[in-house]
Design an enzyme around this catalytic site. Sequence first.
Site, PDB file in Angstrom:
ATOM      1  N   SER A  44       0.841  -1.203   0.000  1.00 24.28           N
ATOM      2  CA  SER A  44       0.000   0.000   0.000  1.00 24.28           C
ATOM      3  C   SER A  44       0.874   1.250   0.000  1.00 24.28           C
ATOM      4  CB  SER A  44      -0.936  -0.004   1.219  1.00 24.28           C
ATOM      5  OG  SER A  44      -0.220  -0.218   2.418  1.00 24.28           O
ATOM      6  N   ASP A  82       5.498  -7.110   2.153  1.00 25.95           N
ATOM      7  CA  ASP A  82       4.664  -7.606   1.047  1.00 25.95           C
ATOM      8  C   ASP A  82       5.490  -8.003  -0.156  1.00 25.95           C
ATOM      9  OD1 ASP A  82       2.001  -7.723   1.709  1.00 25.95           O
ATOM     10  OD2 ASP A  82       1.622  -5.615   1.270  1.00 25.95           O
ATOM     11  N   GLU A 180      -8.792  -9.659   4.337  1.00 20.10           N
ATOM     12  CA  GLU A 180      -9.175  -8.257   4.120  1.00 20.10           C
ATOM     13  C   GLU A 180     -10.594  -8.143   3.574  1.00 20.10           C
ATOM     14  OE1 GLU A 180      -6.200  -5.951   2.099  1.00 20.10           O
ATOM     15  OE2 GLU A 180      -7.540  -4.216   1.860  1.00 20.10           O
TER      16      GLU A 180
HETATM   17  O1  KIV Z   1      -0.399  -3.258   1.965  1.00 21.08           O
HETATM   18  C1  KIV Z   1      -0.916  -3.254   3.102  1.00 21.08           C
HETATM   19  O2  KIV Z   1      -0.752  -2.299   3.900  1.00 21.08           O
HETATM   20  C2  KIV Z   1      -1.696  -4.418   3.478  1.00 21.08           C
HETATM   21  C3  KIV Z   1      -2.534  -4.346   4.713  1.00 21.08           C
HETATM   22  C4  KIV Z   1      -3.557  -3.297   4.629  1.00 21.08           C
HETATM   23  C5  KIV Z   1      -3.089  -5.656   5.068  1.00 21.08           C
HETATM   24  O3  KIV Z   1      -1.667  -5.393   2.812  1.00 21.08           O
END
Ligand code: KIV
Length: 263
Positions: A44, A82, A180
């Site tokens: 994100s 991520d 989510e």
């Molecule tokens: O990218 C992110 O911040 C996320 C969370 C909101 C779970 O994947």
Amino acid sequence: MQSVTQLQRLKNNQQKISMVTCYDYWSAQLVAASSMDCLLVGDSLAVVMHGYASTVHATLDLMLPHVSAVARGAGSKLVVADMPFMTASGDLSSGVTAATALIQAGAHAVKIEGAGHQALLIEHLVEAGIPVVGHLGLTPQSVLQLGGHRVQAKDEAAARCLVSDAEKVEAAGAAALVLECVPAKVAAEIAKVLRIPVIGIGAGVDVDGQVLVLQDLLGANPGFKPKFLRKYADLSSSIGQALDRYHDDVQSGAFPARCESYA
Ligand code: KIV
């Protein structure tokens, strides 16, 4: 030693897990000084830090400096990073390359969206010693396919499919699962069926933990108001007021004062 096994211990002890997404050294230090259980360097960041429309714009090159900055500030906290768009969806070797780079940048585990062919990569990484957190429900990297950031698994068939995907992710060896934007009832069922911890965002209260983005929970993102978000501060107003006061003091000559100047 930071390890995802900490999360399992919390679930086993029926203690809820708190996770926060953050993207830089400064905020990681603040989180490190708090009682938060763990940090996520989420893709994100493409949206929140770089102004892109979605997480499909997060590349490995974009993510890595954020991961290493957070890792430097995170102290003894667990850091999950991520796997960016498509790195878990191609051949195994590109998944391994991306996961290796994230771990070498300082992450203690990687998070992977999806339960299709990604299950094989999860299995491969876990076998190679890289802990993996799964991510199902609304998977923002598939936003183009999903047609927007929408609540998932709303009907019975989709709910069954989600439960089965969650079981696949657990069977592949994931250490935890992020869920989510799914109905609370479905999330509760998954948290009950799975042995591994289920961390929700927009997934109701009957899961094993919660994750929010730091800027969102601090109210630093005034335009972002999804149903699931609770704002614990009003940072955008506080920052705006501080900047205006500073500007006014500069204009009026009230800053700097004599005590803020060298003799
Ligand atoms: O990218 C992110 O911040 C996320 C969370 C909101 C779970 O994947």
